[in-house]
Design an enzyme around this catalytic site. Structure first.
Site, PDB file in Angstrom:
ATOM      1  N   PRO A   3     -33.309 -59.124  25.869  1.00  0.00           N
ATOM      2  CA  PRO A   3     -33.459 -57.704  25.539  1.00  0.00           C
ATOM      3  C   PRO A   3     -33.106 -57.439  24.080  1.00  0.00           C
ATOM      4  CG  PRO A   3     -32.142 -58.023  27.538  1.00  0.00           C
ATOM      5  CD  PRO A   3     -32.275 -59.358  26.895  1.00  0.00           C
ATOM      6  N   GLY A   9     -31.161 -56.323  20.870  1.00  0.00           N
ATOM      7  CA  GLY A   9     -29.755 -56.148  20.543  1.00  0.00           C
ATOM      8  C   GLY A   9     -28.819 -57.181  21.107  1.00  0.00           C
ATOM      9  N   THR A  10     -29.323 -58.204  21.787  1.00  0.00           N
ATOM     10  CA  THR A  10     -28.437 -59.200  22.394  1.00  0.00           C
ATOM     11  C   THR A  10     -27.998 -60.274  21.410  1.00  0.00           C
ATOM     12  OG1 THR A  10     -30.433 -60.303  23.216  1.00  0.00           O
ATOM     13  CG2 THR A  10     -29.257 -58.873  24.742  1.00  0.00           C
ATOM     14  N   GLY A  11     -28.552 -60.313  20.216  1.00  0.00           N
ATOM     15  CA  GLY A  11     -28.089 -61.260  19.210  1.00  0.00           C
ATOM     16  C   GLY A  11     -28.994 -62.445  18.987  1.00  0.00           C
ATOM     17  N   LYS A  12     -30.287 -62.292  19.222  1.00  0.00           N
ATOM     18  CA  LYS A  12     -31.202 -63.429  19.051  1.00  0.00           C
ATOM     19  C   LYS A  12     -31.310 -63.827  17.577  1.00  0.00           C
ATOM     20  CE  LYS A  12     -34.563 -61.178  21.078  1.00  0.00           C
ATOM     21  NZ  LYS A  12     -33.816 -59.980  21.510  1.00  0.00           N
ATOM     22  N   THR A  13     -31.472 -62.852  16.703  1.00  0.00           N
ATOM     23  CA  THR A  13     -31.568 -63.161  15.276  1.00  0.00           C
ATOM     24  C   THR A  13     -30.255 -63.716  14.748  1.00  0.00           C
ATOM     25  OG1 THR A  13     -33.178 -61.370  15.022  1.00  0.00           O
ATOM     26  CG2 THR A  13     -32.149 -62.202  13.023  1.00  0.00           C
ATOM     27  N   GLU A  37     -22.996 -29.556  37.741  1.00  0.00           N
ATOM     28  CA  GLU A  37     -22.234 -30.773  37.459  1.00  0.00           C
ATOM     29  C   GLU A  37     -21.188 -31.035  38.540  1.00  0.00           C
ATOM     30  OE1 GLU A  37     -23.302 -32.691  35.239  1.00  0.00           O
ATOM     31  OE2 GLU A  37     -24.715 -31.230  34.413  1.00  0.00           O
ATOM     32  N   ASP A  53     -32.731 -35.544  36.446  1.00  0.00           N
ATOM     33  CA  ASP A  53     -32.298 -36.076  37.747  1.00  0.00           C
ATOM     34  C   ASP A  53     -33.500 -36.449  38.601  1.00  0.00           C
ATOM     35  OD1 ASP A  53     -29.705 -35.500  36.920  1.00  0.00           O
ATOM     36  OD2 ASP A  53     -29.759 -33.493  37.799  1.00  0.00           O
TER      37      ASP A  53
END
Length: 646
Positions: free
Chosen positions: A238, A240-244, A460, A535
């Site tokens: 996904p 933002g997981t740090g691939k780069t 709420e 909702d």
């Protein structure tokens, strides 16, 4: 132990070659001018000479007339003004006259005095009261100026054209450098070096890539037994997981040049440019071997061939992909050039790209679990002064689903909040306030009527009360009627632990709790508002997935009905073709409605039975505006939450 690979002299890179043969390059900077360039210049000058009189005729707007016609109009007292320059006369009639050979009447005219002269002309002009202007004859300087004005732009354009040709020939990249690779080269220095210590929370992925690092450091270890390292490693996960970051850490650990380029930078409007850039990138990498080529967002050029319905750029992308396939399968793996690529759309990649010999190793970079999030927070808080009493494991437990980029942003927002509040360190309050700002949105100073505040409070409260009463529902951590983001109120529910499987009871509890706000409005006010839009969207998605993906409908049965291959790390693809009949689609819609209706009926029943608790919670919200989990439990009379047994 000295590695022979590192002792081998490195071939000259672009930096060392840049200043070779400097004097020779300066002497021949323009290079030989091709013969066709002179032909272009001559043709351009001829066209300029022929077209200039047409575009810029002398006497703008004036029509050439015979001298006798001019004298006749002068006798008729119809000449208002003349301007003489040598033997040329330009002027204007008082009234437009018809001239032979011209369709429209002529007002401005130009004519020339005969060679034998006209001694009586000046006296006639003076007698008729004509205004006479005189311009001097063109001097040698004005003639040169006229030539420069006429031919100067053409000559300048030609010189610019020759300069572009010389630059293209010297760089060997084609005109305007379109075929030149735009890859950025990163050399691992101590100041910018990224190592595996800077990457946390994805231990499995780091272990997979440790072999790549070992090969770059000790290639003989594998080559002596005839083994070859994978030519391509595909990082999947996904956003933002740090691939780069993981790819840069591989380069930092191995200590080799690192070429980085986005997939979209290969493709241009002109067909063939992408393929040329691929060739140039791999040629540059071979000279710097051992090294790493990293292609980010590979799906920009690696999509399945023949699957695109777009006309523009389709052929160019396929040519670029074909060249990439050839380069990856065409160079010797023992040269030490390894290709890393990252994508979050592995389902759209061309099968030829994933076959053994190209991207034959796939490393999945998943979202971090609780332990992984703790390690990521520890990495990002190295240079952040923290409260000694702060427990980062509590922050990690409160952030399920967040990836490395989200956690880095969380630490930064918490530090900014602490600085804004004048603190010397970042504490628990700063982290949780930053988490609320990220997940719920920033607080808005919005003035709403008392009636709307009361509706929002009951809405709420319905969410929060059902979140506490329903079995397996996610715990309610906070409820507020302070407008945040685009919502007038928010109920914050997150699971206590990372969930990988969902029971049917849990999913129904989520639907029921999400419908609690709508049910509370109908129960208390007898009418409903548009406040439940989000909702309804959530419950519809959950119920439809229960029916079409998870086999939780007896009428539909144990089948998977979502289009195959259309879901990835970015979620479902909206452009899909339905792979089932209209009659089955009707059944799916009916079953989705049935699940939602049953959960809504349960929400109404529970809230009606617990009406007193609902009223108490709503009144407390109107007073306090925000309540945490412990306050909510005390108000509804559920007591303090008991810790779960270890």
């Amino acid at each position: 132990m000295t590695n022979n690979q590192t002792d081998r002299p490195r071939p000259p890179g672009p930096e060392s070659r840049r200043f070779d043969n400097n004097d020779k390059n300066n002497r021949n900077r323009w290079g030989p001018i091709p013969s066709w360039a002179w032909i272009v210049l001559i043709v351009a000058l001829l066209l300029n000479w022929l077209v200039a009189p047409i575009l810029f005729p002398e006497g703008k707007g004036a029509v050439s007339i015979p001298y006798t016609s001019f004298k006749q109009q002068l006798e008729n007292n119809n000449v208002a003004e003349v301007t003489t320059q040598a033997d040329k006369i330009t002027g204007e009639f008082k009234q437009a006259v018809k001239v032979p050979g011209v369709d429209q009447p002529v007002k401005r005219f130009v004519t020339h005095i005969p060679a034998f002269g006209d001694d009586q002309l000046m006296s006639q002009l003076d007698q008729k009261g004509v205004i006479v202007n005189v311009q001097p004859e063109s001097s040698t300087r004005s003639l040169l100026l006229s030539i420069l004005i006429s031919f100067g732009p053409t000559i300048l354009f030609f010189l610019l054209f020759l300069w572009l040709i010389s630059k293209a020939q010297s760089s060997q990249q084609g005109l305007f450098g379109l075929g030149k690779s735009r890859a950025k080269r990163y050399n691992a220095t101590e100041s910018t070096r990224v190592t595996f210590d800077d990457v946390a929370g994805i231990e499995e992925a780091k272990q997979e890539l440790a072999e790549i690092v070992d090969f770059l450091k000790n290639p003989q270890k594998y080559q002596r037994l005839g083994g070859t390292i994978p030519k391509g490693v595909l990082l999947i996960g996904p956003p933002g997981t740090g691939k780069t970051l993981l790819a840069r850490a591989v380069a930092g650990e191995a200590g080799v040049p690192f070429f980085s380029m986005s997939g979209s930078e290969f493709v241009e409007m002109i067909v063939g440019v992408g393929a040329a850039r691929v060739r140039e990138l791999f040629q540059q990498a071979k000279k710097e071997a051992p090294c790493i080529i990293f292609v980010d967002e590979l799906d920009a050029i690696g999509r399945r061939r023949g699957s695109s319905i777009n006309v523009g750029g389709h052929d160019e992308r396929e040519q670029t992909l074909n060249q990439l396939l050839v380069e990856m399968d065409g160079f010797d793996s023992r040269q030490g050039v390894i290709v890393l690529a990252a994508t979050n759309r592995p389902d759209v990649l061309d099968p030829a790209l994933l076959r053994p010999g190209r991207f034959d190793r796939r490393v999945v970079v998943q979202r971090p679990d609780k332990v992984g999030r703790l390690k990521i927070l520890q990495v990002h808080t190295r240079n952040v002064p923290l409260d000694p009493n702060l427990d980062l494991s509590e922050i990690a437990a409160a952030t399920p689903g967040l990836v490395g980029a989200d956690l880095r942003n969380l630490v930064n927002e918490a530090a900014l909040l602490a600085a804004r509040r004048g603190k010397n360190y970042v504490d628990r309050e700063d982290f949780f306030d930053a988490l609320e700002k990220i997940t719920l949105g920033a607080e808005r100073k919005l003035l709403i009527s008392e009636e709307d505040r009361r509706r929002v409070a009951y809405h709420e409260s319905g969410h929060a009360l059902l979140g506490l009463l329903l079995p397996e529902a996610d715990p309610v951590h906070k409820v507020t009627i302070i407008p945040r983001g685009q919502a007038l109120g928010v109920t914050y529910q997150t699971p206590e632990d990372d969930r990988y499987n969902y029971t049917e009871r849990y999913l129904r509890s989520r639907i029921t709790a999400a419908l609690g706000g709508r049910a509370a409005e109908e129960l208390v006010f007898g009418t409903v508002t548009t406040g439940a839009e989000n909702d309804l969207k959530q419950v519809t998605e959950i119920a439809r997935q229960m029916v079409t993906r998870w086999g939780m409908s007896k009428e539909v049965g144990l089948v998977y009905l979502s289009p195959d291959g259309q879901e990835d790390f970015l979620g479902p693809n909206p452009i899909t073709s339905r792979e089932y009949s209209e009659s089955l689609a009707t059944v799916i819609d009916r079953e989705t409605r049935r699940i939602i209706d049953e959960c809504y009926a349960e929400a109404l029943s529970l809230l009606n039975r617990e009406r007193q608790r609902l009223d108490n919670l709503a009144e407390a919200l109107l007073r306090e505006e925000s309540l945490d989990e412990q306050q909510i439990r005390e108000i509804v009379g559920l007591g303090e939450k008991q810790p779960e047994p270890a």
